[in-house]
Design a protein around this motif. Structure first.
Motif, PDB file in Angstrom:
ATOM      1  N   THR A 224      28.216 -25.095  83.372  1.00 37.46           N
ATOM      2  CA  THR A 224      27.256 -25.666  84.325  1.00 37.46           C
ATOM      3  C   THR A 224      26.462 -26.794  83.696  1.00 37.46           C
ATOM      4  N   ASP A 225      25.985 -26.576  82.478  1.00 35.67           N
ATOM      5  CA  ASP A 225      25.179 -27.595  81.798  1.00 35.67           C
ATOM      6  C   ASP A 225      26.005 -28.845  81.484  1.00 35.67           C
TER       7      ASP A 225
ATOM      8  N   ALA B 275      26.713 -30.769  84.732  1.00 30.23           N
ATOM      9  CA  ALA B 275      25.474 -31.364  85.246  1.00 30.23           C
ATOM     10  C   ALA B 275      25.062 -32.567  84.404  1.00 30.23           C
ATOM     11  N   ALA B 276      25.197 -32.454  83.084  1.00 28.47           N
ATOM     12  CA  ALA B 276      24.820 -33.555  82.198  1.00 28.47           C
ATOM     13  C   ALA B 276      25.751 -34.750  82.391  1.00 28.47           C
ATOM     14  N   ALA B 277      27.039 -34.481  82.526  1.00 28.98           N
ATOM     15  CA  ALA B 277      28.009 -35.561  82.721  1.00 28.98           C
ATOM     16  C   ALA B 277      27.748 -36.273  84.043  1.00 28.98           C
ATOM     17  N   GLU B 278      27.498 -35.500  85.090  1.00 28.90           N
ATOM     18  CA  GLU B 278      27.249 -36.095  86.397  1.00 28.90           C
ATOM     19  C   GLU B 278      25.975 -36.921  86.386  1.00 28.90           C
TER      20      GLU B 278
ATOM     21  N   GLN C  92      37.587 -26.043  87.041  1.00 36.66           N
ATOM     22  CA  GLN C  92      36.616 -26.750  87.883  1.00 36.66           C
ATOM     23  C   GLN C  92      36.867 -28.259  87.882  1.00 36.66           C
ATOM     24  N   LEU C  93      37.223 -28.788  86.720  1.00 39.87           N
ATOM     25  CA  LEU C  93      37.516 -30.211  86.639  1.00 39.87           C
ATOM     26  C   LEU C  93      38.755 -30.556  87.467  1.00 39.87           C
TER      27      LEU C  93
END
Length: 335
Positions: free
Chosen positions: A168-169, A172-175, A249-250
Motif C-alpha cells: 500500500t505504501d 501510494a508513494a509512486a502514485e 496489483q500492478l
C-alpha cells in the motif's frame, strides 16, 4: 496595261521575310501541339488575366495544403506506430505480471523485474520517437526528447520508495510522485507543457493532437512498470509474499492503463482519417481547378495539327518558288 515589277533584291527580301513568318508560325504551332497550350495566352484571354490569376492562387494554396497533409499524415502515422509499440510493451508486461503474481518464487519475481526493466526501456524509447527531426510527444518543444533514459527514471523513483515495506505504501508513494507537478513532470519530463500547435490540412480544417509524454495514460503505465522493475531491488527489501501481491496489483493496474492507451490510439486514428479525407478533397479540388485553367488556354490538337500541316505546305511551296526564281536568267529564257 500597267505592269508593276520589283527588283531582284526586293524580291529576295520579300521571300526571306515570308519564310521567316512561316517558320515562326511553325514554331508556335509545334509548341502548341506538344504542350496542348496556346503560346500567346494574352491573345487567348483578350488581355484579361484576372480569372487565370485567381485559379493560380487557388492552385498554389492547394499545393501548400498537399504538403501540409503529407506532413500531417507522416506525423500521425509515426505517432500511431509509437503508440502501438508502447501498447504492445504494456500488454507483454501485463500478462507476465498477472501470471507471475500467482507463483510465489523468488526467481520468478526476479525474472518479472528484469522483463519490466526491458519493457520500460522500450516504452520510454517509443515516446522519444522523432519524425523529420521533431519529437512527437514533447509538445511545442519539438527539438528535445521528452524523456531521459529508463535508468534515470528508476533512480529517481527508487529514492521515493526506499524504506517502504508494504504494498500500500509503495503504490501510494509512486502514485503521489508521478502526479506531483514537482515529481515526474519536473524531474523526468523534458518537453513543454504546451501541446503541439494544430496543423491546418485544408482551407477550413485543422487537426490537433494534444498528446505529450505527461498524458495520464502514459504516466500510469510508466509508473506501474517502473515499480515492477524495482520490486526485486534490495533497497525495497520486500518480503516474497508482498512481492507477489504487488505484482498482481500492478498487473491489474496496467490492464486499465492499456485500455487508456487504446483510447489514445483511437484519437490518433481519427486524426489520420481526417487527414486522409482532407487530402482526397484537396486532390479533387486541384483536379477541377487544373481542368478549368487548361480549358482557358488549351490548344485544340486537331485544329493545331491541321494548321501545322497547312503552314508546312506553304513553306515547302515558298522554297519551290524561291528555287525557281533563283534559276531565272536571260540565257534560260532565250533557249
Amino acid at each position: 496595261m500597267n505592269l508593276t515589277a520589283i527588283g531582284d533584291l526586293a524580291r529576295g527580301l520579300t521571300l526571306r521575310t515570308r519564310a521567316t513568318e512561316i517558320k515562326t508560325q511553325i514554331e508556335t504551332l509545334s509548341y502548341e501541339m506538344s504542350t496542348g497550350k496556346v503560346q500567346d495566352i494574352s491573345e487567348r484571354l483578350g488581355g484579361d488575366y484576372s480569372q487565370i490569376l485567381d485559379l493560380d492562387r487557388s492552385l498554389a494554396r492547394l499545393d501548400a495544403f498537399r504538403t501540409a497533409t503529407a506532413e500531417a499524415d507522416l506525423f500521425t502515422d509515426v505517432m500511431q506506430q509509437s503508440l502501438t509499440t508502447f501498447g504492445d510493451s504494456v500488454g507483454e508486461i501485463t500478462a507476465s505480471l498477472l501470471s507471475f503474481g500467482t507463483a510465489n518464487h523468488t526467481v520468478t519475481h526476479e525474472q518479472a523485474a528484469v522483463q519490466a526493466r526491458n519493457e520500460l526501456d522500450t516504452m520510454m524509447s517509443s515516446l522519444n520517437t522523432r519524425v523529420g527531426g521533431r519529437s512527437l510527444f514533447s509538445g511545442i518543444a519539438t527539438d528535445v526528447s521528452p524523456l531521459p533514459s529508463s535508468e534515470t527514471l528508476l533512480t529517481a523513483l527508487e529514492a521515493e520508495l526506499t524504506g517502504l515495506t508494504t504494498v500500500t505504501d509503495i503504490r501510494a508513494a509512486a502514485e503521489a510522485w508521478f502526479n506531483d507537478p514537482a515529481g515526474f513532470d519536473a524531474v523526468i519530463y523534458q518537453g513543454s507543457d504546451t501541446p503541439l500547435s494544430s496543423m491546418q490540412i485544408s482551407e477550413n480544417e485543422r487537426i490537433t493532437i494534444p498528446i505529450t509524454a505527461t498524458d495520464p495514460a502514459f504516466k500510469a503505465a510508466l509508473r506501474d512498470v517502473a515499480v515492477a522493475a524495482l520490486t526485486s531491488d534490495d533497497a525495497l527489501a520486500l518480503p516474497t509474499d508482498q512481492r507477489t501481491i504487488l505484482f498482481a496489483q500492478l498487473g491489474v493496474g496496467l490492464a486499465n492503463a492499456q485500455d487508456e492507451t487504446v483510447k489514445l490510439r483511437a484519437e490518433v486514428g481519427a486524426a489520420e482519417a481526417r487527414v486522409e479525407e482532407a487530402a482526397i478533397r484537396n486532390s479533387a479540388a486541384r483536379t477541377s481547378l487544373d481542368y478549368s485553367r487548361n480549358a482557358l488556354i488549351e490548344a485544340d490538337p486537331y485544329e493545331t495539327a491541321a494548321k501545322l500541316q497547312t503552314v508546312q505546305f506553304q513553306l515547302e511551296s515558298l522554297y519551290s518558288v524561291t528555287v525557281r526564281n533563283a534559276n531565272l536568267s536571260l540565257v534560260n529564257f532565250l533557249r
